[in-house]
Design a protein around this motif. Structure first.
Motif, PDB file in Angstrom:
ATOM      1  N   UNK A  36       0.826  -1.212   0.000  1.00  0.00           N
ATOM      2  CA  UNK A  36       0.000   0.000   0.000  1.00  0.00           C
ATOM      3  C   UNK A  36       0.858   1.258   0.000  1.00  0.00           C
ATOM      4  N   UNK A  37       2.155   1.101   0.339  1.00  0.00           N
ATOM      5  CA  UNK A  37       3.066   2.259   0.348  1.00  0.00           C
ATOM      6  C   UNK A  37       3.939   2.336  -0.904  1.00  0.00           C
ATOM      7  N   UNK A  38       3.616   1.552  -1.908  1.00  0.00           N
ATOM      8  CA  UNK A  38       4.463   1.484  -3.103  1.00  0.00           C
ATOM      9  C   UNK A  38       4.602   2.849  -3.769  1.00  0.00           C
ATOM     10  N   UNK A  39       5.826   3.169  -4.163  1.00  0.00           N
ATOM     11  CA  UNK A  39       6.091   4.457  -4.805  1.00  0.00           C
ATOM     12  C   UNK A  39       5.562   4.502  -6.232  1.00  0.00           C
ATOM     13  N   UNK A  40       5.346   3.322  -6.839  1.00  0.00           N
ATOM     14  CA  UNK A  40       4.937   3.291  -8.233  1.00  0.00           C
ATOM     15  C   UNK A  40       3.427   3.412  -8.411  1.00  0.00           C
ATOM     16  N   UNK A  41       2.675   3.545  -7.338  1.00  0.00           N
ATOM     17  CA  UNK A  41       1.237   3.338  -7.439  1.00  0.00           C
ATOM     18  C   UNK A  41       0.485   4.474  -8.121  1.00  0.00           C
ATOM     19  N   UNK A  42       1.118   5.627  -8.352  1.00  0.00           N
ATOM     20  CA  UNK A  42       0.410   6.734  -8.982  1.00  0.00           C
ATOM     21  C   UNK A  42       0.590   6.772 -10.499  1.00  0.00           C
ATOM     22  N   UNK A  43       1.103   5.702 -11.065  1.00  0.00           N
ATOM     23  CA  UNK A  43       1.362   5.638 -12.505  1.00  0.00           C
ATOM     24  C   UNK A  43       0.070   5.526 -13.304  1.00  0.00           C
ATOM     25  N   UNK A  44      -0.940   4.866 -12.767  1.00  0.00           N
ATOM     26  CA  UNK A  44      -2.152   4.577 -13.538  1.00  0.00           C
ATOM     27  C   UNK A  44      -3.276   5.550 -13.190  1.00  0.00           C
ATOM     28  N   UNK A  45      -4.198   5.701 -14.136  1.00  0.00           N
ATOM     29  CA  UNK A  45      -5.303   6.654 -13.998  1.00  0.00           C
ATOM     30  C   UNK A  45      -6.423   6.091 -13.129  1.00  0.00           C
TER      31      UNK A  45
END
Length: 337
Positions: A267-276
């Motif tokens: 849940x803290x992944x840095x990559x998680x804002x890549x998708x819409x």
């Protein structure tokens, strides 16, 4: 006909393994039919320790790895461990198998090809027979085997969907909680059944769904966004997918470039804002209660046998209670649709 539900979960590094027994007992007591444990040796606590604890703490629920692979453990090792789980659970073990992704990549391997999976399924059948069989260049026999433990194959793409329908007892249907996407996948399952001359009743189709419910839509979306990124990364190499999903291909490419294996499902992944947000709401169930209840009812209109919900980390007891006592209760109160 009573609808059937399951739970999928992993034991995060921050969780005591002892909590697995408590959660498994609560899941069993609430009437869930299946309990699947994530097999990811770098990001989760050991899957067999978790499953064995669950087996000793429950009476009715089916228990299996959701899913293991042919690479990080030899099939003879997996078969023996699954036989032990079957003994501890009183015959409630199931074997979930997949091509492998995070677990396999983390061990420096490559996901299994279609032919390798077909061979692996046959090997498990022979091992579970308990009879001598010619495998691995010699004659071997799994001395602990007592029955043919059901084999489920985790599938999402056409050839794998067809393979599962032709050879397995069950399908772990993965990819998206989108009715159109799932209907597209089910067509290939039906094709596989027809090609093998099998009846639909011979196969259990278990749809895996990741969901978060909150009155604040953005909170719900962010709760499942890291998982959505991991899914987007796996979609990147697909050659075929539903026409309506072609619009997300740029997001798949960005996710594949940015995805961090160490943060898989975190849940803290840095990559998680890549998708819409649009992709997140297509691949997962996220929103307020009414939104999620309506989508679950739509999914039940499909030719599936069970819906398994990912029990995300962070307040699992509260998530389980919300799922069972609120969401599922409201879905069932709506009848058969």
């Amino acid at each position: 006909m009573k609808r059937r539900y399951g739970i999928s979960m992993g034991v995060s590094p921050r969780e005591p393994l002892s909590r697995t027994a408590e959660l498994a007992r609560a899941i069993d007591e609430r009437g869930f039919e299946a309990l699947w444990f994530i097999d990811f040796q770098l990001g989760m606590k050991d899957v067999y320790a978790a499953m064995n604890l669950a087996a000793l703490s429950t009476d009715n629920v089916l228990i299996g790895a959701g899913v293991t692979n042919l690479v990080t453990r030899h099939p003879t090792v997996t078969a023996n461990a699954t036989a032990a789980l079957d003994e501890l659970s009183g015959g409630r073990a199931v074997l979930g198998l997949g091509a492998g992704w995070s677990a396999v990549l983390g061990a420096g391997g490559a996901p299994s090809k279609l032919a390798e999976l077909r061979s692996g399924i046959d090997e498990f059948r022979q091992l579970f027979s308990g009879e001598p069989c010619d495998l691995y260049g010699s004659q071997v026999r799994l001395a602990t085997a007592t029955r043919q433990i059901p084999i489920y194959l985790a599938v999402s793409q056409p050839a794998m969907l067809q393979l599962a329908a032709q050879t397995c007892d069950g399908v772990v249907l993965m990819g998206a909680a989108d009715p159109e996407f799932c209907a597209w996948q089910l067509e290939f399952i039906h094709q596989g059944l027809a090609a093998a001359g099998r009846d639909r009743s011979e196969l259990t189709v278990d749809l895996f769904v990741t969901m978060s419910t909150d009155d604040d839509r953005q909170t719900a979306l962010d709760d499942v966004r890291a998982w959505a990124v991991s899914q987007a990364a796996t979609f990147h190499p697909w050659k075929r997918m539903p026409t309506a999903w072609e619009r997300f291909r740029p997001e798949f490419e960005r996710a594949a470039d940015a995805y961090g294996l160490v943060d898989h499902l975190s849940l803290q992944a840095e990559h998680k804002h890549i998708v819409s947000d649009e992709f997140v709401t297509s691949v997962a169930l996220a929103g307020d209660r009414d939104t999620c209840v309506e989508r679950i009812r739509e999914l039940w209109q499909l030719d599936i046998d069970r819906i398994t919900f990912a029990l995300l980390s962070g307040g699992r007891e509260q998530r389980l209670a919300q799922l069972a006592d609120d969401l599922i209760a409201n879905v069932e109160a709506g009848g058969e649709g």
